[in-house]
Design a protein around this motif. Structure first.
Motif, short mmCIF file in Angstrom:
data_model
loop_
_atom_site.label_atom_id
_atom_site.label_comp_id
_atom_site.label_asym_id
_atom_site.label_seq_id
_atom_site.Cartn_x
_atom_site.Cartn_y
_atom_site.Cartn_z
N ALA A 179 -85.08 18.37 -120.02
CA ALA A 179 -85.95 19.53 -119.87
C ALA A 179 -85.44 20.44 -118.77
O ALA A 179 -84.83 19.98 -117.80
CB ALA A 179 -87.38 19.07 -119.56
N ILE A 180 -85.70 21.74 -118.93
CA ILE A 180 -85.32 22.74 -117.93
C ILE A 180 -86.48 23.72 -117.79
O ILE A 180 -86.95 24.28 -118.79
CB ILE A 180 -84.06 23.53 -118.33
CG1 ILE A 180 -82.88 22.58 -118.61
CG2 ILE A 180 -83.68 24.54 -117.26
CD1 ILE A 180 -81.65 23.28 -119.18
N ASP A 181 -86.92 23.94 -116.56
CA ASP A 181 -87.90 25.01 -116.32
C ASP A 181 -87.44 25.86 -115.15
O ASP A 181 -86.29 25.72 -114.69
CB ASP A 181 -89.32 24.44 -116.13
CG ASP A 181 -89.49 23.66 -114.84
OD1 ASP A 181 -88.56 23.63 -114.01
OD2 ASP A 181 -90.58 23.08 -114.65
N ALA A 182 -88.29 26.72 -114.64
CA ALA A 182 -87.89 27.64 -113.59
C ALA A 182 -87.62 26.95 -112.26
O ALA A 182 -87.06 27.56 -111.35
CB ALA A 182 -88.96 28.72 -113.41
N ALA A 183 -88.01 25.68 -112.13
CA ALA A 183 -87.81 24.95 -110.88
C ALA A 183 -86.54 24.12 -110.88
O ALA A 183 -85.90 23.93 -109.84
CB ALA A 183 -89.01 24.06 -110.60
N GLY A 184 -86.16 23.57 -112.04
CA GLY A 184 -84.99 22.71 -112.06
C GLY A 184 -84.81 22.02 -113.39
O GLY A 184 -85.39 22.40 -114.41
N MET A 186 -84.68 18.21 -115.52
CA MET A 186 -85.41 16.94 -115.50
C MET A 186 -84.95 16.04 -116.63
O MET A 186 -84.29 16.48 -117.58
CB MET A 186 -86.92 17.20 -115.66
CG MET A 186 -87.56 17.98 -114.53
SD MET A 186 -88.97 18.96 -115.11
CE MET A 186 -88.13 20.38 -115.85
N ASN A 187 -85.33 14.75 -116.52
CA ASN A 187 -85.06 13.79 -117.57
C ASN A 187 -86.32 13.01 -117.90
O ASN A 187 -87.23 12.90 -117.07
CB ASN A 187 -83.94 12.83 -117.17
CG ASN A 187 -82.68 13.06 -117.98
OD1 ASN A 187 -82.73 13.36 -119.17
ND2 ASN A 187 -81.53 12.91 -117.35
N PHE A 188 -86.35 12.42 -119.08
CA PHE A 188 -87.50 11.64 -119.52
C PHE A 188 -87.39 10.17 -119.12
O PHE A 188 -88.38 9.45 -119.17
CB PHE A 188 -87.65 11.73 -121.04
CG PHE A 188 -88.03 13.10 -121.52
CD1 PHE A 188 -89.35 13.49 -121.56
CD2 PHE A 188 -87.06 14.00 -121.93
CE1 PHE A 188 -89.71 14.75 -121.99
CE2 PHE A 188 -87.40 15.26 -122.38
CZ PHE A 188 -88.73 15.64 -122.41
N ASP A 189 -86.20 9.74 -118.75
CA ASP A 189 -85.97 8.33 -118.42
C ASP A 189 -85.58 8.21 -116.95
O ASP A 189 -84.68 8.93 -116.48
CB ASP A 189 -84.85 7.77 -119.31
CG ASP A 189 -84.60 6.30 -119.07
OD1 ASP A 189 -85.23 5.48 -119.74
OD2 ASP A 189 -83.77 5.96 -118.20
N ARG A 217 -89.64 23.12 -121.18
CA ARG A 217 -90.25 21.80 -121.26
C ARG A 217 -90.33 21.19 -119.86
O ARG A 217 -89.69 21.67 -118.94
CB ARG A 217 -89.43 20.86 -122.17
CG ARG A 217 -89.24 21.35 -123.58
CD ARG A 217 -88.47 20.34 -124.41
NE ARG A 217 -89.30 19.18 -124.75
CZ ARG A 217 -88.85 18.11 -125.39
NH1 ARG A 217 -87.59 18.04 -125.74
NH2 ARG A 217 -89.65 17.12 -125.68
N ARG A 218 -91.14 20.15 -119.75
CA ARG A 218 -91.22 19.42 -118.49
C ARG A 218 -91.04 17.94 -118.78
O ARG A 218 -91.48 17.45 -119.83
CB ARG A 218 -92.55 19.65 -117.79
CG ARG A 218 -92.68 21.02 -117.19
CD ARG A 218 -93.78 21.07 -116.15
NE ARG A 218 -93.53 20.16 -115.04
CZ ARG A 218 -92.72 20.44 -114.03
NH1 ARG A 218 -92.08 21.59 -113.98
NH2 ARG A 218 -92.56 19.58 -113.04
N ALA A 219 -90.35 17.25 -117.89
CA ALA A 219 -90.19 15.80 -117.98
C ALA A 219 -90.62 15.19 -116.65
O ALA A 219 -90.77 15.89 -115.65
CB ALA A 219 -88.74 15.43 -118.31
N VAL A 220 -90.80 13.90 -116.65
CA VAL A 220 -91.40 13.23 -115.49
C VAL A 220 -90.45 13.17 -114.30
O VAL A 220 -90.87 13.31 -113.15
CB VAL A 220 -91.85 11.81 -115.88
CG1 VAL A 220 -92.44 11.08 -114.68
CG2 VAL A 220 -92.86 11.86 -117.01
N PHE A 221 -89.16 12.98 -114.56
CA PHE A 221 -88.22 12.64 -113.49
C PHE A 221 -87.29 13.81 -113.18
O PHE A 221 -86.50 14.23 -114.03
CB PHE A 221 -87.42 11.40 -113.86
CG PHE A 221 -88.29 10.22 -114.20
CD1 PHE A 221 -89.00 9.56 -113.21
CD2 PHE A 221 -88.44 9.81 -115.51
CE1 PHE A 221 -89.82 8.50 -113.51
CE2 PHE A 221 -89.26 8.74 -115.83
CZ PHE A 221 -89.96 8.08 -114.83
#
Length: 257
Positions: A179-184, A186-189, A217-221
């Motif tokens: 995932a990539i958003d305006a902050a950075g 991320m990964n799901f795992d 999208r957003r992911a947890v990690f």
């Protein structure tokens, strides 16, 4: 619960969630994993679900939420034209003699295919498939990171992998993200995120390869802020908000043709 009743319950859960793992279904239904696997095999034979290694997904998986990653086998067949275009564009950023970390993902596998035509690379990867692809040109040197082996996708993870990554330094990293958003990015795992962060600590430039489905999208990690990314190679222009954030962070946005 009778087998037919249990299978109807499994089908309902998979259709509601979009995808479900064997472990989750086993816990929810209070049956063994082997029983769940047999039920999934029967449901797939009946044409009501699609199995993947470790679980099953709905035939129409539009119900999969944005913060859940699809099974790797499914990602391998998704938007292949876009991933090949990304791979061709990304490979033009590297040249003979470069040292590159590459992590595991469907897009980085495509990138490895394009990179295999560049001679005399030195590649460090936690993917046996990528290692074989790069080594196939006969002139490049490959170091395969070991550790706990994850079958889906085929990759090395965990403390041993992190320890080995710390023994290398390279010019570049080519990373895939969830995932990539305006902050950075991320990964799901968790373990995959740890591998990516460890690689970033050992390189000068970080190239993220991601198709358009990863944006917004957003992911947890968290993997890294945009300010630590050198360039993002994708197949479509992201939203104005994300494009502006990438520019403000000093990263390059490369749109593959």
């Amino acid at each position: 619960m009778r087998p037919n009743e249990r299978r109807l319950e499994i089908l309902a859960l998979v259709n509601r969630l979009g995808l479900a793992t064997v472990e989750d279904l086993s816990e929810k239904l209070d049956v063994s994993r082997e029983t769940v696997r047999r039920d999934l095999t029967a449901l797939e034979a009946a044409g009501t679900i699609r199995k993947y290694h470790g679980g099953a997904r709905a035939l129409d998986n539009r119900s999969v939420p944005d913060d859940v990653e699809s099974p790797f086998d499914q990602r391998m067949t998704h938007n292949m034209d876009g991933k090949r275009a990304i791979a061709d564009a990304a490979s033009q950023l590297f040249q003979r003699g470069d040292t590159i970390f590459i992590d595991t993902g469907s897009t980085t596998l495509a990138v490895a295919e394009s990179l295999s035509h560049i001679p005399s690379l030195l590649v460090i990867t936690n993917s046996p498939k990528i290692a074989a692809i790069i080594a196939g040109n006969g002139s490049s040197k490959v170091f395969l990171i070991g550790g706990a082996y994850g079958v889906e996708p085929a990759e090395s993870l965990g403390p041993l992998a992190l320890e080995q990554i710390a023994k290398f330094r390279a010019q570049h990293a080519i990373l895939t993200v969830g995932a990539i958003d305006a902050a950075g990015v991320m990964n799901f795992d968790l373990q995959e995120a740890e591998v990516a962060r460890a690689i970033i600590d050992r390189v000068e430039t970080v190239t993220v390869v991601a198709d358009h489905t990863k944006f917004g999208r957003r992911a947890v990690f968290e993997v890294a802020p945009l300010s630590r990314i050198s360039r993002i190679v994708t197949d479509s222009v992201p939203t104005r908000e994300i494009s502006s954030a990438i520019e403000a962070a000093g990263a390059s946005l490369i749109i593959a043709k």
